[in-house]
Design a protein around this motif. Sequence first.
Motif, PDB file in Angstrom:
ATOM      1  N   ALA A   9      60.907 -38.459  89.225  1.00  0.00           N
ATOM      2  CA  ALA A   9      61.711 -39.682  89.271  1.00  0.00           C
ATOM      3  C   ALA A   9      62.797 -39.751  88.200  1.00  0.00           C
ATOM      4  O   ALA A   9      63.633 -40.646  88.232  1.00  0.00           O
ATOM      5  CB  ALA A   9      60.795 -40.905  89.142  1.00  0.00           C
ATOM      6  N   LYS A  10      62.766 -38.802  87.247  1.00  0.00           N
ATOM      7  CA  LYS A  10      63.705 -38.896  86.130  1.00  0.00           C
ATOM      8  C   LYS A  10      64.187 -37.517  85.687  1.00  0.00           C
ATOM      9  O   LYS A  10      63.497 -36.519  85.887  1.00  0.00           O
ATOM     10  CB  LYS A  10      63.021 -39.563  84.927  1.00  0.00           C
ATOM     11  N   LYS A  11      65.384 -37.531  85.041  1.00  0.00           N
ATOM     12  CA  LYS A  11      65.862 -36.329  84.362  1.00  0.00           C
ATOM     13  C   LYS A  11      65.928 -36.661  82.882  1.00  0.00           C
ATOM     14  O   LYS A  11      66.326 -37.780  82.520  1.00  0.00           O
ATOM     15  CB  LYS A  11      67.264 -35.964  84.832  1.00  0.00           C
ATOM     16  N   VAL A  12      65.583 -35.697  82.035  1.00  0.00           N
ATOM     17  CA  VAL A  12      65.626 -35.921  80.597  1.00  0.00           C
ATOM     18  C   VAL A  12      66.631 -34.941  79.992  1.00  0.00           C
ATOM     19  O   VAL A  12      66.545 -33.734  80.221  1.00  0.00           O
ATOM     20  CB  VAL A  12      64.230 -35.704  79.963  1.00  0.00           C
ATOM     21  N   PHE A  13      67.601 -35.492  79.240  1.00  0.00           N
ATOM     22  CA  PHE A  13      68.649 -34.670  78.627  1.00  0.00           C
ATOM     23  C   PHE A  13      68.569 -34.738  77.110  1.00  0.00           C
ATOM     24  O   PHE A  13      68.212 -35.773  76.558  1.00  0.00           O
ATOM     25  CB  PHE A  13      70.035 -35.179  79.031  1.00  0.00           C
ATOM     26  N   LYS A  14      68.966 -33.643  76.463  1.00  0.00           N
ATOM     27  CA  LYS A  14      69.146 -33.656  75.012  1.00  0.00           C
ATOM     28  C   LYS A  14      70.407 -34.458  74.693  1.00  0.00           C
ATOM     29  O   LYS A  14      71.287 -34.598  75.545  1.00  0.00           O
ATOM     30  CB  LYS A  14      69.355 -32.224  74.503  1.00  0.00           C
ATOM     31  N   THR A  15      70.528 -34.950  73.468  1.00  0.00           N
ATOM     32  CA  THR A  15      71.780 -35.570  73.023  1.00  0.00           C
ATOM     33  C   THR A  15      72.212 -34.838  71.747  1.00  0.00           C
ATOM     34  O   THR A  15      71.509 -33.924  71.295  1.00  0.00           O
ATOM     35  CB  THR A  15      71.591 -37.071  72.684  1.00  0.00           C
ATOM     36  N   GLU A  16      73.314 -35.285  71.157  1.00  0.00           N
ATOM     37  CA  GLU A  16      73.758 -34.610  69.922  1.00  0.00           C
ATOM     38  C   GLU A  16      72.758 -34.846  68.790  1.00  0.00           C
ATOM     39  O   GLU A  16      72.688 -34.063  67.846  1.00  0.00           O
ATOM     40  CB  GLU A  16      75.201 -34.962  69.512  1.00  0.00           C
ATOM     41  N   ASP A  17      71.975 -35.920  68.904  1.00  0.00           N
ATOM     42  CA  ASP A  17      70.941 -36.213  67.901  1.00  0.00           C
ATOM     43  C   ASP A  17      69.603 -35.619  68.378  1.00  0.00           C
ATOM     44  O   ASP A  17      69.084 -36.029  69.415  1.00  0.00           O
ATOM     45  CB  ASP A  17      70.831 -37.743  67.748  1.00  0.00           C
ATOM     46  N   PRO A  18      69.034 -34.659  67.617  1.00  0.00           N
ATOM     47  CA  PRO A  18      67.797 -34.016  68.074  1.00  0.00           C
ATOM     48  C   PRO A  18      66.616 -34.978  68.203  1.00  0.00           C
ATOM     49  O   PRO A  18      65.623 -34.658  68.853  1.00  0.00           O
ATOM     50  CB  PRO A  18      67.506 -32.956  66.996  1.00  0.00           C
ATOM     51  N   GLU A  19      66.740 -36.167  67.575  1.00  0.00           N
ATOM     52  CA  GLU A  19      65.622 -37.124  67.665  1.00  0.00           C
ATOM     53  C   GLU A  19      65.788 -38.132  68.787  1.00  0.00           C
ATOM     54  O   GLU A  19      64.974 -39.042  68.950  1.00  0.00           O
ATOM     55  CB  GLU A  19      65.441 -37.834  66.323  1.00  0.00           C
ATOM     56  N   VAL A  20      66.897 -37.956  69.554  1.00  0.00           N
ATOM     57  CA  VAL A  20      67.161 -38.908  70.644  1.00  0.00           C
ATOM     58  C   VAL A  20      67.351 -38.156  71.958  1.00  0.00           C
ATOM     59  O   VAL A  20      68.030 -37.131  72.000  1.00  0.00           O
ATOM     60  CB  VAL A  20      68.427 -39.755  70.327  1.00  0.00           C
ATOM     61  N   LEU A  21      66.756 -38.665  73.024  1.00  0.00           N
ATOM     62  CA  LEU A  21      66.941 -38.076  74.353  1.00  0.00           C
ATOM     63  C   LEU A  21      67.569 -39.121  75.275  1.00  0.00           C
ATOM     64  O   LEU A  21      67.482 -40.323  75.023  1.00  0.00           O
ATOM     65  CB  LEU A  21      65.593 -37.643  74.943  1.00  0.00           C
ATOM     66  N   ARG A  22      68.211 -38.632  76.336  1.00  0.00           N
ATOM     67  CA  ARG A  22      68.769 -39.535  77.345  1.00  0.00           C
ATOM     68  C   ARG A  22      67.973 -39.347  78.625  1.00  0.00           C
ATOM     69  O   ARG A  22      67.771 -38.211  79.064  1.00  0.00           O
ATOM     70  CB  ARG A  22      70.250 -39.198  77.586  1.00  0.00           C
ATOM     71  N   ILE A  23      67.528 -40.453  79.182  1.00  0.00           N
ATOM     72  CA  ILE A  23      66.773 -40.380  80.439  1.00  0.00           C
ATOM     73  C   ILE A  23      67.637 -40.944  81.555  1.00  0.00           C
ATOM     74  O   ILE A  23      68.253 -42.002  81.403  1.00  0.00           O
ATOM     75  CB  ILE A  23      65.463 -41.195  80.341  1.00  0.00           C
ATOM     76  N   GLU A  24      67.703 -40.222  82.651  1.00  0.00           N
ATOM     77  CA  GLU A  24      68.439 -40.697  83.819  1.00  0.00           C
ATOM     78  C   GLU A  24      67.440 -40.906  84.951  1.00  0.00           C
ATOM     79  O   GLU A  24      66.702 -39.986  85.307  1.00  0.00           O
ATOM     80  CB  GLU A  24      69.463 -39.624  84.205  1.00  0.00           C
ATOM     81  N   TYR A  25      67.409 -42.105  85.480  1.00  0.00           N
ATOM     82  CA  TYR A  25      66.482 -42.435  86.568  1.00  0.00           C
ATOM     83  C   TYR A  25      67.100 -42.014  87.901  1.00  0.00           C
ATOM     84  O   TYR A  25      68.261 -42.332  88.178  1.00  0.00           O
ATOM     85  CB  TYR A  25      66.185 -43.943  86.571  1.00  0.00           C
ATOM     86  N   LYS A  26      66.318 -41.325  88.725  1.00  0.00           N
ATOM     87  CA  LYS A  26      66.834 -40.787  89.986  1.00  0.00           C
ATOM     88  C   LYS A  26      66.556 -41.742  91.152  1.00  0.00           C
ATOM     89  O   LYS A  26      65.626 -42.530  91.112  1.00  0.00           O
ATOM     90  CB  LYS A  26      66.145 -39.450  90.294  1.00  0.00           C
ATOM     91  N   ASP A  27      67.388 -41.590  92.184  1.00  0.00           N
ATOM     92  CA  ASP A  27      67.185 -42.375  93.408  1.00  0.00           C
ATOM     93  C   ASP A  27      66.170 -41.684  94.315  1.00  0.00           C
ATOM     94  O   ASP A  27      66.443 -41.436  95.489  1.00  0.00           O
ATOM     95  CB  ASP A  27      68.522 -42.549  94.153  1.00  0.00           C
ATOM     96  N   GLU A  28      65.047 -41.338  93.745  1.00  0.00           N
ATOM     97  CA  GLU A  28      64.028 -40.634  94.539  1.00  0.00           C
ATOM     98  C   GLU A  28      62.693 -41.300  94.369  1.00  0.00           C
ATOM     99  O   GLU A  28      62.392 -41.849  93.321  1.00  0.00           O
ATOM    100  CB  GLU A  28      63.935 -39.178  94.094  1.00  0.00           C
TER     101      GLU A  28
END
Length: 234
Positions: A9-28
């Motif tokens: 249901a989600k994708k998880v991406f790294k960000t420029e900050d190693p202690e922070v991630l970006r989560i993208e919720y999918k239409d699935e």
Amino acid sequence: MMLLYEGKAKKVFKTEDPEVLRIEYKDEVTAGNGAKHDFMEGKGRLNNLISSDIFKYLKKNGVASHFIERTSETEQKVKAVHIIPLEVAVRNVAAGSIVERLGFKNGEEFTPPLVELYYKKDELNDPILTDDHVLRLDIATEDEIRALKEAALKVNAALIKMMNMMGLKLIDFKIEFGRDKKGNILLADEISPDTCRIRDLETGENFDKDVYRNATGSLIDTYTKFYEKMEAVK
Ligand code: 5GP
């Protein structure tokens, strides 16, 4: 930024900050460990809006989580944690797998609430674990097991309070936790009608993914109504 992980249901991406991630919720949407699978426009947005607001509400109620902020309709920033491969389930009322597996009567109340641990491992179909299994599999220590169960009950109490205000009853849910760099345990993943069973206090109508699992209604309409009720009590 780099895709770190893609789930159902989600994708998880790294960000420029190693202690922070970006989560993208999918239409699935999936059910039965991927046995049922559909594309559903607008689902990612609803899960993201609902889960973000639930994590904010939990923070106000003293439950720390990985949630930092919602950055768009379908994305949020979270603290990077190592997910503990457990699903912690809390059940206030018997429904779903516990009825099928152990013969509890559907609708039977659990007082105090029942807490269970499941092994988050798709290839094993997420089996239930005893505390001894968790220790032998080196998943968590005894103190951590205690902390996870306590935190899950705290989440339960806060969610019951919120859903009561919405005219809803919280039947059960499953949550995940992670460890941050220092080893602190934080609530992680998401909390939404995908991860809870929720019924209308008066009509018993489902406000959760069971409408998709059992093909009894429109998931998008149901989650939209849930979100509107949540906004109304904010
Ligand atoms: P059951 O064990 O009866 O299938 O599910 C118990 C509760 O856990 C339900 O509220 C259901 O929505 C939720 N649940 C089932 N599978 C998952 C899962 O893979 N992840 C999460 N977070 N919750 C789940």
